[in-house]
Design an enzyme around this catalytic site. Structure first.
Site, short mmCIF file in Angstrom:
data_model
loop_
_atom_site.label_atom_id
_atom_site.label_comp_id
_atom_site.label_asym_id
_atom_site.label_seq_id
_atom_site.Cartn_x
_atom_site.Cartn_y
_atom_site.Cartn_z
N ARG A 193 -11.16 -3.47 -5.65
CA ARG A 193 -11.18 -4.28 -4.42
C ARG A 193 -12.51 -4.13 -3.70
O ARG A 193 -12.98 -3.01 -3.50
CB ARG A 193 -10.04 -3.81 -3.51
CG ARG A 193 -9.78 -4.72 -2.32
CD ARG A 193 -8.70 -4.11 -1.48
NE ARG A 193 -8.12 -5.06 -0.56
CZ ARG A 193 -7.56 -4.71 0.60
NH1 ARG A 193 -7.50 -3.44 0.95
NH2 ARG A 193 -7.06 -5.62 1.41
N ASP B 255 2.58 -6.84 2.04
CA ASP B 255 1.57 -6.08 2.80
C ASP B 255 2.17 -4.84 3.46
O ASP B 255 1.56 -4.26 4.36
CB ASP B 255 0.85 -6.95 3.83
CG ASP B 255 -0.36 -6.27 4.44
OD1 ASP B 255 -1.07 -5.55 3.70
OD2 ASP B 255 -0.60 -6.41 5.65
N HIS C 181 0.83 -1.20 0.00
CA HIS C 181 0.00 0.00 0.00
C HIS C 181 0.87 1.26 0.00
O HIS C 181 2.04 1.22 0.40
CB HIS C 181 -0.87 0.07 1.27
CG HIS C 181 -1.64 -1.16 1.56
ND1 HIS C 181 -2.79 -1.51 0.87
CD2 HIS C 181 -1.46 -2.15 2.47
CE1 HIS C 181 -3.28 -2.63 1.36
NE2 HIS C 181 -2.49 -3.06 2.33
N HIS D 42 -5.09 -12.60 1.31
CA HIS D 42 -4.59 -13.19 2.57
C HIS D 42 -5.24 -14.54 2.89
O HIS D 42 -5.63 -14.81 4.04
CB HIS D 42 -4.79 -12.21 3.72
CG HIS D 42 -4.42 -10.78 3.39
ND1 HIS D 42 -3.48 -10.47 2.43
CD2 HIS D 42 -4.87 -9.59 3.87
CE1 HIS D 42 -3.37 -9.15 2.34
NE2 HIS D 42 -4.20 -8.60 3.20
N ARG E 222 -14.50 -4.79 10.31
CA ARG E 222 -13.81 -3.74 11.07
C ARG E 222 -13.23 -2.67 10.13
O ARG E 222 -12.78 -1.62 10.60
CB ARG E 222 -12.72 -4.35 11.96
CG ARG E 222 -11.56 -4.91 11.21
CD ARG E 222 -10.53 -5.61 12.10
NE ARG E 222 -9.73 -6.49 11.29
CZ ARG E 222 -8.74 -6.12 10.49
NH1 ARG E 222 -8.40 -4.86 10.44
NH2 ARG E 222 -8.08 -7.00 9.77
C1 0GY Z 1 -4.40 -5.20 4.29
C2 0GY Z 1 -5.06 -5.46 5.53
C3 0GY Z 1 -5.79 -4.58 6.26
C4 0GY Z 1 -6.21 -3.29 5.85
C5 0GY Z 1 -6.78 -3.02 4.68
O1 0GY Z 1 -7.91 -1.74 3.17
C6 0GY Z 1 -7.46 -1.78 4.30
O2 0GY Z 1 -7.57 -0.87 5.10
O3 0GY Z 1 -6.78 -3.94 3.73
C7 0GY Z 1 -6.26 -5.04 7.57
O4 0GY Z 1 -6.50 -4.22 8.46
O5 0GY Z 1 -6.40 -6.28 7.77
O6 0GY Z 1 -4.50 -5.97 3.38
O7 0GY Z 1 -3.75 -4.17 4.17
#
Ligand code: 0GY
Length: 295
Positions: free
Chosen positions: A125, A251, A34, A183, A131
């Site tokens: 996505r 990640d 990211h 994941h 959460r």
């Molecule tokens: C990841 C996992 C997380 C966050 C997000 O989009 C997001 O905010 O995917 C997480 O908190 O498990 O894949 O980055």
């Protein structure tokens, strides 16, 4: 100075990761990472569930070079909502070495879709993790698929084990595009690979040849911590059974990890434990992600 304050309890990414012992093969793709902000240039979304630390494109590309990868797939995270400007900026700065996965809404404009496609976005996505994102009706997702399928984009879905049962029919209805599971469907790694929950994910992959899986996030799934021994059997199982439909990524910068902040060198050393041969490593890190993102 950014006007956004990182959440208390949110850890910044590892400041000086170790060099992995594993040397990724030349051309390897980190297919899940990211960029965040910087918040004063690319503000975080009002509806976000967390405020991260800034993690810029330049920092991502420096990590890429340090751990020995060649390319990135940058995935829009929920903290940026459907404002994909930080993602597009990073893609445009990557000299063709990054592709993207965006968050799209049914009302995303044609001009924005065109700009994203030109910058290298290849997927949208859907985040079902409660959460992180509020659930939407099926029509919402269908309307997005109608927009992105004609562009040749694919879907990335992020969900928890209960969703496999609750959304089984919906997941099986996603036949218009490739679908990439984030994941490994976030298994409870205390249960074992033979547990019905993990086997439900395997069934989804078996039934749907358009489904792919990211064998990512040992740091997020492990109950034991580094070097994440308890996650190895799950990822290895998928890499060996679906060797042409698995991809891998760091990640980075590891949002929402409360227990520890992974050393990206240690995370990279997970790869040869789940893909034991050079042939499997080449599929996981090069052939498969190149087919999805650079063809
Ligand atoms: C990841 C996992 C997380 C966050 C997000 O989009 C997001 O905010 O995917 C997480 O908190 O498990 O894949 O980055």
């Amino acid at each position: 100075m950014t006007k956004f304050q990182m959440d208390a309890g949110w850890r910044p990414f590892h400041p000086n990761p170790s060099k992995p012992k594993f040397r990724p093969p030349p051309g390897a793709v980190d297919a899940h990472c990211h960029v965040f902000g910087p918040g004063d240039v690319f503000p975080y979304a009002p509806e976000r569930k967390y405020t991260p630390c800034d993690a810029t494109a330049e920092q991502l590309f420096a990590l890429r070079d340090f751990i020995g990868f060649d390319k990135n797939v940058i995935v829009q995270a929920t903290c940026h909502g459907s404002d994909n400007r930080a993602l597009v900026d990073a893609l445009n700065k990557s000299n063709g070495r990054a592709k993207g996965v965006a968050t799209v809404r049914p009302d995303t404009s044609d001009a924005d879709l065109k700009e994203m496609t030109e910058a290298g976005v290849k997927g949208a996505r859907f985040n079902f993790v409660r959460r992180l994102a509020d659930p939407k009706p099926k029509d919402y997702y269908d309307a997005i698929i109608d927009r992105i399928a004609p562009l040749g984009w694919h879907l990335v879905i992020y969900f928890e084990p209960a969703d496999l049962y609750e959304r089984w029919d919906f997941f099986n209805s996603l036949t218009r595009t490739p679908v990439i599971i984030d994941h490994m469907g976030t298994p409870d790694v205390t249960k074992g690979v033979d547990h019905p929950d993990f086997q439900k994910l395997v069934e989804l992959m078996d039934k749907n040849p358009n489904y792919w899986c990211k064998t990512t996030c040992p740091d997020r799934l492990s109950k034991q911590g580094p070097p994440y021994d308890d996650v190895v059997p799950y990822a290895k199982y998928l890499v060996e059974r679906f060797s042409d439909r698995v991809i891998w990524g760091t990640d980075w910068p590891h949002p929402n990890l409360k227990t520890h902040m992974p050393d990206d060198g240690v995370v990279t050393d997970f790869v040869p434990r789940i893909a034991e041969t050079e042939a499997l490593q080449k599929k996981l890190l090069i052939d498969n992600p190149m087919r999805l993102y650079w063809s």
